[in-house]
Design a protein around this motif. Structure first.
Motif, short mmCIF file in Angstrom:
data_model
loop_
_atom_site.label_atom_id
_atom_site.label_comp_id
_atom_site.label_asym_id
_atom_site.label_seq_id
_atom_site.Cartn_x
_atom_site.Cartn_y
_atom_site.Cartn_z
N ALA A 1 -32.18 23.87 -27.04
CA ALA A 1 -31.64 22.71 -27.44
C ALA A 1 -32.58 21.52 -26.88
O ALA A 1 -32.59 20.50 -27.35
CB ALA A 1 -30.24 22.63 -26.67
N VAL A 2 -33.17 21.76 -25.83
CA VAL A 2 -34.05 20.76 -25.11
C VAL A 2 -35.27 20.58 -25.99
O VAL A 2 -35.91 19.51 -26.20
CB VAL A 2 -34.51 21.10 -23.89
CG1 VAL A 2 -35.60 20.08 -23.35
CG2 VAL A 2 -33.34 20.92 -22.90
N VAL A 3 -36.15 21.80 -26.42
CA VAL A 3 -37.40 21.86 -27.02
C VAL A 3 -37.36 21.52 -28.70
O VAL A 3 -37.89 21.03 -29.25
CB VAL A 3 -38.26 22.99 -26.79
CG1 VAL A 3 -39.38 23.10 -27.47
CG2 VAL A 3 -38.22 23.24 -25.31
N ALA A 4 -35.96 21.88 -29.20
CA ALA A 4 -35.98 21.76 -30.83
C ALA A 4 -36.09 20.38 -31.55
O ALA A 4 -36.83 20.30 -32.39
CB ALA A 4 -34.71 22.63 -31.33
N PRO A 5 -35.76 19.53 -30.79
CA PRO A 5 -35.99 18.16 -31.36
C PRO A 5 -37.55 17.70 -31.28
O PRO A 5 -37.55 16.98 -32.32
CB PRO A 5 -35.11 17.00 -30.44
CG PRO A 5 -34.04 18.11 -29.75
CD PRO A 5 -34.68 19.45 -29.59
N LEU A 6 -38.33 18.27 -30.52
CA LEU A 6 -39.69 18.23 -30.57
C LEU A 6 -40.20 18.51 -31.99
O LEU A 6 -41.12 17.99 -32.53
CB LEU A 6 -40.38 18.43 -29.33
CG LEU A 6 -39.86 18.05 -28.19
CD1 LEU A 6 -40.74 18.73 -26.86
CD2 LEU A 6 -40.13 16.52 -28.04
#
Length: 59
Positions: free
Chosen positions: A14-19
């Protein structure tokens, strides 16, 4: 026993996916490929938000 590692993976997904959204929007892919990848990243992000909820809440 396996709940903590699954929550760990979900949280960091959830933290890395938006990147990945930024990288996909800047890449020169055709319409269908970009749509499939964006859809996949979206569902990975939602999965991470649901599964990773509560990670480190007990720490």
């Amino acid at each position: 026993m396996a709940v903590r590692p699954v929550r760990f993976v979900g949280f960091w997904t959830a933290v890395v996916a938006p990147l990945a959204y930024l990288a996909l929007l800047a890449s020169p892919l055709d319409g269908r490929s970009r749509l499939l990848l964006l859809t996949g990243v979206f569902f990975a992000n939602v999965f991470g938000l649901i599964v990773g909820r509560g990670y480190r809440a007990d720490a």
